[in-house]
Write an enzyme that holds these catalytic residues in place. Structure first.
Site, PDB file in Angstrom:
ATOM      1  N   HIS A 106      -1.078   1.669  15.702  1.00  0.00           N
ATOM      2  CA  HIS A 106       0.103   2.071  14.932  1.00  0.00           C
ATOM      3  C   HIS A 106       1.398   1.792  15.693  1.00  0.00           C
ATOM      4  O   HIS A 106       2.451   2.248  15.278  1.00  0.00           O
ATOM      5  CB  HIS A 106       0.036   3.563  14.588  1.00  0.00           C
ATOM      6  CG  HIS A 106      -0.996   3.902  13.551  1.00  0.00           C
ATOM      7  ND1 HIS A 106      -2.328   3.955  13.844  1.00  0.00           N
ATOM      8  CD2 HIS A 106      -0.899   4.180  12.225  1.00  0.00           C
ATOM      9  CE1 HIS A 106      -3.002   4.283  12.738  1.00  0.00           C
ATOM     10  NE2 HIS A 106      -2.159   4.412  11.752  1.00  0.00           N
ATOM     11  N   GLU A 153       0.837  -1.199   0.000  1.00  0.00           N
ATOM     12  CA  GLU A 153       0.000   0.000   0.000  1.00  0.00           C
ATOM     13  C   GLU A 153       0.875   1.252   0.000  1.00  0.00           C
ATOM     14  O   GLU A 153       1.702   1.424   0.897  1.00  0.00           O
ATOM     15  CB  GLU A 153      -0.905  -0.012   1.241  1.00  0.00           C
ATOM     16  CG  GLU A 153      -1.904  -1.162   1.230  1.00  0.00           C
ATOM     17  CD  GLU A 153      -2.441  -1.538   2.605  1.00  0.00           C
ATOM     18  OE1 GLU A 153      -2.204  -0.792   3.577  1.00  0.00           O
ATOM     19  OE2 GLU A 153      -3.085  -2.599   2.716  1.00  0.00           O
ATOM     20  N   PHE A 174      -1.685  -3.602  11.131  1.00  0.00           N
ATOM     21  CA  PHE A 174      -2.370  -3.792   9.861  1.00  0.00           C
ATOM     22  C   PHE A 174      -1.840  -5.009   9.108  1.00  0.00           C
ATOM     23  O   PHE A 174      -2.251  -5.282   7.975  1.00  0.00           O
ATOM     24  CB  PHE A 174      -2.308  -2.518   9.017  1.00  0.00           C
ATOM     25  CG  PHE A 174      -2.809  -1.314   9.767  1.00  0.00           C
ATOM     26  CD1 PHE A 174      -3.859  -1.439  10.667  1.00  0.00           C
ATOM     27  CD2 PHE A 174      -2.220  -0.068   9.622  1.00  0.00           C
ATOM     28  CE1 PHE A 174      -4.324  -0.351  11.397  1.00  0.00           C
ATOM     29  CE2 PHE A 174      -2.680   1.032  10.342  1.00  0.00           C
ATOM     30  CZ  PHE A 174      -3.725   0.892  11.234  1.00  0.00           C
ATOM     31  N   TYR A 178      -2.333  -7.866  10.674  1.00  0.00           N
ATOM     32  CA  TYR A 178      -3.175  -8.939  11.222  1.00  0.00           C
ATOM     33  C   TYR A 178      -4.158  -9.529  10.202  1.00  0.00           C
ATOM     34  O   TYR A 178      -4.445 -10.731  10.262  1.00  0.00           O
ATOM     35  CB  TYR A 178      -3.921  -8.463  12.478  1.00  0.00           C
ATOM     36  CG  TYR A 178      -3.021  -8.006  13.600  1.00  0.00           C
ATOM     37  CD1 TYR A 178      -1.729  -8.508  13.758  1.00  0.00           C
ATOM     38  CD2 TYR A 178      -3.456  -7.066  14.531  1.00  0.00           C
ATOM     39  CE1 TYR A 178      -0.904  -8.076  14.787  1.00  0.00           C
ATOM     40  CE2 TYR A 178      -2.642  -6.634  15.573  1.00  0.00           C
ATOM     41  CZ  TYR A 178      -1.368  -7.141  15.693  1.00  0.00           C
ATOM     42  OH  TYR A 178      -0.564  -6.705  16.721  1.00  0.00           O
ATOM     43  N   PRO A 179      -4.701  -8.712   9.298  1.00  0.00           N
ATOM     44  CA  PRO A 179      -5.593  -9.342   8.313  1.00  0.00           C
ATOM     45  C   PRO A 179      -4.887 -10.422   7.482  1.00  0.00           C
ATOM     46  O   PRO A 179      -5.541 -11.290   6.903  1.00  0.00           O
ATOM     47  CB  PRO A 179      -6.017  -8.178   7.411  1.00  0.00           C
ATOM     48  CG  PRO A 179      -5.835  -6.956   8.239  1.00  0.00           C
ATOM     49  CD  PRO A 179      -4.665  -7.252   9.141  1.00  0.00           C
ATOM     50  N   LEU A 196      -5.998  -2.096  -1.344  1.00  0.00           N
ATOM     51  CA  LEU A 196      -5.813  -2.003   0.100  1.00  0.00           C
ATOM     52  C   LEU A 196      -6.334  -3.272   0.786  1.00  0.00           C
ATOM     53  O   LEU A 196      -7.490  -3.324   1.204  1.00  0.00           O
ATOM     54  CB  LEU A 196      -6.580  -0.766   0.577  1.00  0.00           C
ATOM     55  CG  LEU A 196      -6.036  -0.048   1.797  1.00  0.00           C
ATOM     56  CD1 LEU A 196      -6.716   1.295   1.934  1.00  0.00           C
ATOM     57  CD2 LEU A 196      -6.111  -0.861   3.024  1.00  0.00           C
ATOM     58  N   ALA A 197      -5.494  -4.282   0.881  1.00  0.00           N
ATOM     59  CA  ALA A 197      -5.937  -5.579   1.389  1.00  0.00           C
ATOM     60  C   ALA A 197      -4.702  -6.397   1.742  1.00  0.00           C
ATOM     61  O   ALA A 197      -4.001  -6.884   0.866  1.00  0.00           O
ATOM     62  CB  ALA A 197      -6.763  -6.295   0.321  1.00  0.00           C
ATOM     63  N   GLU A 198      -4.456  -6.528   3.025  1.00  0.00           N
ATOM     64  CA  GLU A 198      -3.203  -7.143   3.449  1.00  0.00           C
ATOM     65  C   GLU A 198      -3.160  -8.642   3.196  1.00  0.00           C
ATOM     66  O   GLU A 198      -2.111  -9.193   2.861  1.00  0.00           O
ATOM     67  CB  GLU A 198      -2.956  -6.846   4.933  1.00  0.00           C
ATOM     68  CG  GLU A 198      -2.664  -5.368   5.225  1.00  0.00           C
ATOM     69  CD  GLU A 198      -3.903  -4.490   5.256  1.00  0.00           C
ATOM     70  OE1 GLU A 198      -5.031  -5.046   5.237  1.00  0.00           O
ATOM     71  OE2 GLU A 198      -3.756  -3.253   5.287  1.00  0.00           O
ATOM     72  N   PHE A 249       1.574  -0.667   8.824  1.00  0.00           N
ATOM     73  CA  PHE A 249       1.916  -0.611  10.247  1.00  0.00           C
ATOM     74  C   PHE A 249       1.688  -2.013  10.814  1.00  0.00           C
ATOM     75  O   PHE A 249       0.919  -2.795  10.254  1.00  0.00           O
ATOM     76  CB  PHE A 249       1.024   0.386  11.001  1.00  0.00           C
ATOM     77  CG  PHE A 249       1.373   1.825  10.767  1.00  0.00           C
ATOM     78  CD1 PHE A 249       2.235   2.497  11.627  1.00  0.00           C
ATOM     79  CD2 PHE A 249       0.848   2.508   9.691  1.00  0.00           C
ATOM     80  CE1 PHE A 249       2.558   3.832  11.414  1.00  0.00           C
ATOM     81  CE2 PHE A 249       1.166   3.841   9.468  1.00  0.00           C
ATOM     82  CZ  PHE A 249       2.021   4.510  10.326  1.00  0.00           C
ATOM     83  N   ASP A 250       2.309  -2.266  11.950  1.00  0.00           N
ATOM     84  CA  ASP A 250       2.252  -3.563  12.625  1.00  0.00           C
ATOM     85  C   ASP A 250       0.848  -4.153  12.708  1.00  0.00           C
ATOM     86  O   ASP A 250       0.598  -5.268  12.259  1.00  0.00           O
ATOM     87  CB  ASP A 250       2.853  -3.420  14.032  1.00  0.00           C
ATOM     88  CG  ASP A 250       2.737  -1.996  14.538  1.00  0.00           C
ATOM     89  OD1 ASP A 250       1.590  -1.526  14.678  1.00  0.00           O
ATOM     90  OD2 ASP A 250       3.777  -1.349  14.740  1.00  0.00           O
TER      91      ASP A 250
HETATM   92  C1  LIG Z   1      -6.235  -2.720   7.910  1.00  0.00           C
HETATM   93  C2  LIG Z   1      -5.586  -1.434   7.637  1.00  0.00           C
HETATM   94  N1  LIG Z   1      -4.617  -1.365   6.704  1.00  0.00           N
HETATM   95  C3  LIG Z   1      -3.960  -0.217   6.479  1.00  0.00           C
HETATM   96  C4  LIG Z   1      -4.261   0.918   7.170  1.00  0.00           C
HETATM   97  C5  LIG Z   1      -3.448   2.212   6.952  1.00  0.00           C
HETATM   98  N2  LIG Z   1      -4.305   3.234   6.318  1.00  0.00           N
HETATM   99  C6  LIG Z   1      -4.941   4.165   7.049  1.00  0.00           C
HETATM  100  S1  LIG Z   1      -5.944   5.118   6.111  1.00  0.00           S
HETATM  101  C7  LIG Z   1      -5.504   4.313   4.698  1.00  0.00           C
HETATM  102  C8  LIG Z   1      -6.167   4.683   3.412  1.00  0.00           C
HETATM  103  C9  LIG Z   1      -7.657   4.512   3.478  1.00  0.00           C
HETATM  104  O1  LIG Z   1      -8.271   4.932   2.290  1.00  0.00           O
HETATM  105  P1  LIG Z   1      -9.833   5.038   2.160  1.00  0.00           P
HETATM  106  O2  LIG Z   1     -10.479   3.789   2.646  1.00  0.00           O
HETATM  107  O3  LIG Z   1     -10.137   5.453   0.782  1.00  0.00           O
HETATM  108  O4  LIG Z   1     -10.292   6.148   3.185  1.00  0.00           O
HETATM  109  P2  LIG Z   1      -9.875   7.693   3.218  1.00  0.00           P
HETATM  110  O5  LIG Z   1      -8.631   7.778   4.046  1.00  0.00           O
HETATM  111  O6  LIG Z   1      -9.695   8.139   1.808  1.00  0.00           O
HETATM  112  O7  LIG Z   1     -11.003   8.383   3.892  1.00  0.00           O
HETATM  113  C10 LIG Z   1      -4.566   3.323   4.976  1.00  0.00           C
HETATM  114  C11 LIG Z   1      -3.950   2.459   3.965  1.00  0.00           C
HETATM  115  C12 LIG Z   1      -5.278   0.817   8.119  1.00  0.00           C
HETATM  116  N3  LIG Z   1      -5.664   1.872   8.863  1.00  0.00           N
HETATM  117  N4  LIG Z   1      -5.919  -0.355   8.331  1.00  0.00           N
END
Ligand SMILES: Cc1ncc(C[n+]2csc(CCOP(=O)(O)OP(=O)(O)O)c2C)c(N)n1
Ligand SMILES: Cc1ncc(C[n+]2csc(CCOP(=O)(O)OP(=O)(O)O)c2C)c(N)n1
Ligand SMILES: [Mg+2]
Ligand SMILES: [Mg+2]
Lengths: 357, 339, 339, 357
Positions: free
Chosen positions: C133, C33, C90, C92-93, C62-64, C87-88
């Site tokens: 985080h 990501e 994240f 877990y999925p 966005l999918a671990e 981050f750590d």
């Molecule tokens: C499971 C997970 N993976 C990664 C992250 C790190 N992260 C925080 S916000 C973000 C982007 C999210 O994008 P979106 O769903 O479009 O929401 P927006 O921030 O645009 O409102 C990421 C990758 C997280 N919070 N949770």
């Protein structure tokens, strides 16, 4: 916002499953699919008969304690065989625990196919030999492996598509969706073949999903989707072949039925009626193809007997192989945990050897 | 209500506990994969859907993160879900929901949100199961603050601990030793059902010479070992931990201080396993009472093996006796076992 | 190729290692990501997409679980994916893909399938990050046979360990101590880059009185503590584990046998934490050389706290000194610290 | 095989986003949606202006070090405010880290809203007070909580719907799909509001999903789906209200744009052009509603000034509250880990107290 807008028309399945042969074996008049060549049909028949015999043999082996467990695919031969024979030599198959018939159809040695279920090791065959990934038990996880594998092939400039099998239940797992999404975004050459056999162990489709069909999931990922009669081997073969050659992802839902219980250990009378089973026995994929082949003069009693004899011979060879009791050496416990066995495992192996001495 | 003398299997005891909890508390729900009509692959939920209806005992779509995630939402809304993960390794898809939400939400919300969720996990090996069906995953959960992790060793404790777990305001990972599902024992009398204490360990056999610390599937093995050891002249005390987290320091240390020697036993791999915590705690707290290092007898540091090899992997009586023998009975230099 | 004297941050060293690996081996891929145009939220992949193209360094959906699962498929097909979990918590999925497949596939296939996948995980606290985080998740991975788990404490080791990890035929969980991303140090000379050994611990400071065992973010803290301890008259040896699994028994035990006292330090919660394994191993192997129980200084057994309280949670110099002081210097009864 | 066949028509979104107001604030002629009442429109305006001021204030507070981090929703006010004002009193909101404006619109105290981002604690408000779940950081995980919550309400016989917010990126996570599936099967009263703001941090939609729209996911779960102009507050309000009242699940994709960087710590120039931002500034949701209200005589300079003054006052109160440095007591570390603090945590608390003494 950049947005890839694939044409909707190809992304949604039709209202009725695609088919080439009716339940009684008569050909469908205006199918958009093209009927496989005669020699392919004859081969599909042979492999279904052999596959089914293998399957009943495996079930029988559980009763004799030669297999720890066996998930039968009886009734699903059109999917198992139709899809596998559609694979091109360079393509890969990513099967589940239920797809042993697919494996033997692909040429994997039956004893190696059954190593897992026999309890000898977690996998008996070399995935690279027949281009068959390990039979996968954690549901839906193999969908991602298939997508990664296919994408890697694309990156390496190889013409390899991946065919991943999964069940109706497995479509509910998050991994299936992540895989469809990655495949859609990467346009990866992957075919998702959902064998919708009506049940996830005891759970029927009505408790699994409320969509018009499972194939309706594809559009949410920009993945073209097809609904096919999963007991029509000609149709399954045709749609899988077309999908493999498309160069991109496809989601195929094949409507079929699991005639046996989930595994030999399951009691299906707890959650379904014998009438339901009977209705599906009436839609048998082998009978259907036989009726068609007979009407076309491609199958006569002599050929039927020859195929049956081959199936018997195959079953006998399976019995013979499985009746040899191969117990792996305890030393193997510690091998291949890492590429090189680290010291702590060498110590543990030594301790066990001493214990057993 | 169950009579004290009735003999039931552990699976039967668990079924009874679920039934009694459903009957006693209308907010209790039971759901998961195949827990309805089928009654679960181990029949632990047998008959409950018929008895309590599809609103309270039901099958879900096949998605473990979904099961735990929706259970969290239901608990936020005042219900007490008891969910089943079909096998140990199939709980892993729910790891994020368990770790980031189930375990933490009370703390994150300063106590405003309570999540009385029980996650039942048939765990461990010894039943000839194929891969992914025999994991001992307790260490993943016990290292996660906010979770309670419990595991019964006997049918009566299965009943008691499950009732206590469902009653608990905290989320509980309830580990069911599947190889003991069919072992029979008596159920506790209703009056005695809370008498042990939810997070107390139990001395299952008193002894003077050495403390054997076990839990779940290994309790029976430890007791068997104690009998065998008696023949060799060792008087073994067996402590059944019951609650892996929180840990009952008091009961365990009282035993070790008394005996001066201890062995901890589990099926899971040793490296970074739960036994390491037991060794570390006991050593920190009882160092000057120890005649020998606290030893571990555990599964090897390998993926769970196929059925034909599992007997070598799983700790058995001989291997435990062996460890006991290495506890410096004549104060020679300690050997390192399976180091 | 990097000169020995150049000063870079740990993030810079990691970036250099990725760039050099991508340049040296066309089968290496970097994805995850925001690792492409953005260069990662910590800029560890900065400039790599521009330099090596979108085929080799790219953003994923966005999918671990998807990231790790597809990495497994790619590795089966001969590539060497290096993926980032943002981050750590994240990661877990992806737990099921890591535990049931990545860790086990070599063993399951009797060595036929090799999965040279590196999972980079920025981990730990100390940067004022909000919840989810700052997790220290090493214990989940170290308890999983088949995974290598490594973590650097310095920029030069970050470079070396990441190169070694990418070259490794085994899957590696590569834990990056995010609070040390900006600490500067020299890069190793090319010739010396493999000289330590991938799974060897390193004595970072020699000392006679007590062994301080640390890794990742705590290496710097341990060295600081050693300086402070010197003023109090203790000569502290600092061992940087580097490879958490497999564990370098040889180096660690040599040190503890020499000093007779040891403290292990980590940020993660103590209960069932990685430190428990260190205590158990060292105690099993060095019992008769120990003047005191091996103590742990760890995070508390709580969910990672909010930024305004993290200073109290994280082990610091004083708390470690305190533990050293309790190592029975005059053989009084051991106190239990943070028990 | 029992199969719930919901009518496809309602399951697929239209080709174009639904709207009530054009970019310039003129009303759409033949919208299938009904325009909210005048008083609702006036309230939507007031809350958007106040919400935006809150948002810029929060961003300013990061520069002064009063907040650890702040993810702005500037440009997304039509979603934040339109959806929240559509909630009925008994409904629940399940927000993400980006939805602070939604929270203050729901009535959560601004200081309590910002407790998480200020670093004081993981959550500042009582979820039960305003029926607002904890702001959720692990992406998509809150979708399942919403489904479980709503299903529990149904089981308890309560007329409560759940509104869960998520981003375009979060739709890629397995949890989103599991949640849609559970909602579909259970017919749970949940509204999934996807604020498609074009990016998941730096990753644009083209790398996230290849579907015609994210709303096309709904049909794969039997969940009715709607595509709406996310900068048209009247339209957002209308579709969310209708969905909340439907008694079943709905997937809504609202097309909008994140005007600021992902958070104050992000540098958006690395992945997008200022032209793109400018184009979206031109579609501002507040301006649009103001134009309409003005044309309808519902907004004049006096009202505009009054609302602006209220917003300023609100911002001032936020500043005042945030400038008080509340540092929680270290004792709190050990509280609420369990319902009753167990012995080992009491010991650890005591050790820390001693250390700090
Ligand atoms: C499971 C997970 N993976 C990664 C992250 C790190 N992260 C925080 S916000 C973000 C982007 C999210 O994008 P979106 O769903 O479009 O929401 P927006 O921030 O645009 O409102 C990421 C990758 C997280 N919070 N949770
Ligand atoms: C992640 C995971 N959860 C649960 C299981 C246990 N399990 C094995 S097969 C099965 C049902 C699968 O149903 P379906 O996907 O329809 O495939 P079928 O067995 O019908 O071929 C279940 C629940 C599993 N193997 N993996
Ligand atoms: Mg099925
Ligand atoms: Mg977004």
């Amino acid at each position: 916002m950049a947005r890839t807008r694939a044409p909707e028309r190809t992304l949604l399945p039709g209202d009725e499953p695609l088919s080439l042969l009716r339940k009684d074996g008569t050909p469908v008049d205006d199918s958009p699919l093209s009927m496989p060549d005669d020699d392919v049909l004859v081969e599909l028949h042979r492999r279904m008969v052999v596959g089914r015999r293998f399957d009943t043999q495996a079930t029988a082996l559980t009763k004799q304690g030669r297999l720890a467990v066996y998930p039968s695919s009886r009734g699903q031969e059109a999917c198992e065989v139709g899809a596998v024979l559609a694979l091109r030599p360079t393509d890969w198959l990513f099967p589940t625990y239920r797809d042993s018939v697919a494996l033997v159809t692909r040429g994997v040695d039956p004893a190696e196919t059954l190593t897992l279920l026999q309890g000898g090791w977690h996998l008996g065959y070399d995935p690279y030999e027949h281009r068959v990934g390990p039979q996968c038990t954690p549901l839906a996880t193999n969908t991602l492996h298939a997508v990664g594998f296919a994408h890697a092939a694309r990156l390496k400039g190889e013409d390899t598509a991946a065919l991943v099998m999964l069940g109706d239940g497995a479509t509910s797992e998050g991994d299936t969706h992540e895989a469809l999404n990655f495949a859609g975004v990467w346009r990866a050459p992957v075919v998702f073949l959902v064998q919708n056999n009506g049940y996830a162990i005891s759970v029927p489709m009505s408790k699994q999903n409320a969509a018009p069909s499972l194939a309706h999931k594809g559009i949410g990922y920009g993945v073209p989707s097809v609904l096919v009669d999963g007991n029509d081997v000609a149709a399954v073969h045709a749609v899988v072949r077309e999908a493999l050659e498309s160069g991109g992802p496809t989601l195929i839902e094949a409507l079929t039925y699991r005639i046996e219980a989930h595994t030999n250990a399951d009691d299906a009378t707890r959650y379904r009626t014998s009438d339901e089973v009977a209705a599906w026995l009436d839609r048998d994929p082998v009978d259907r193809l036989e009726a068609y082949l007979t009407s076309r003069g491609l199958l006569d009693n002599a050929r039927r007997a020859a195929v049956a004899a081959e199936a018997e011979e195959f079953a006998a060879s399976v019995r013979a192989k499985l009746n040899v009791d191969v117990v792996p050496s305890p030393d193997e416990l510690f091998e291949h945990v890492y590429a090189t066995t680290p010291r702590h495992l060498r110590e543990q192996a030594a301790a066990l050897r001493e214990e057993l001495a | 209500m169950t009579a004290v003398s009735e003999q039931v299997s552990m699976a039967g005891a668990l079924n009874r506990a679920l039934g009694d909890a459903l009957a006693d508390d209308p907010t209790v729900l039971v759901f998961g994969e195949d827990v309805g009509a089928l009654g679960g692959v181990f029949r632990v939920t047998d008959g409950l859907a018929a008895r309590f209806g599809e609103q309270r005992v039901f099958d879900t779509p096949l998605a473990e993160s979904g099961i735990v995630g929706t259970a969290i939402g239901m608990a936020m809304n005042g219900l007490r879900p008891v969910v089943e993960m079909q096998f140990d390794a199939f709980a892993y898809p729910a790891f994020e929901q368990i770790t980031s939400h189930l375990a933490k939400l009370r703390n994150r919300t300063r106590g405003r949100v309570s999540l009385p969720v029980v996650i039942r996990v048939p765990y461990g090996g010894g039943i000839g199961g194929v891969e992914h069906h025999c994991d001992s995953s307790e260490a993943y959960y016990t290292h996660t603050p906010g979770l309670r992790v419990v595991t019964p060793g006997t049918p009566d404790d299965a009943y008691r601990l499950l009732r206590d777990s469902i009653a608990s305001p905290d989320p509980v990972i309830f580990l069911e030793p599947k190889r003991r599902y069919w072992a029979k024992g008596a159920l506790p009398s209703p009056a005695g059902s809370g008498s042990i204490g939810f997070d107390r360990a139990l001395v299952r056999r008193a002894g003077r010479d050495v403390t054997l610390i076990a839990y779940g599937p290994m309790v029976a093995t430890a007791l068997e070992t104690a009998e065998a050891a008696a023949e060799e002249g060792w008087d073994v005390e067996v402590v059944d931990l019951r609650s892996l987290s929180p840990f009952d320091d008091e009961t365990v240390c009282a035993s070790v201080v008394k005996t001066g020697r201890a062995v901890v036993v589990h099926e899971a791999s040793g490296f970074g396993g739960y036994g390491a915590e037991v060794v570390a705690r006991v050593t920190e707290r009882c160092f000057h009472h120890l005649h020998a290092p606290v030893l571990r007898v555990t599964g090897f540091d390998i993926p769970y093996p196929p059925p034909k090899l599992e007997e070598h992997h799983l700790p058995g009586v001989d291997r435990i006796l062996d460890a006991i023998a290495r506890l410096q009975w004549d104060d020679e230099v300690v050997g390192s076992y399976r180091a």
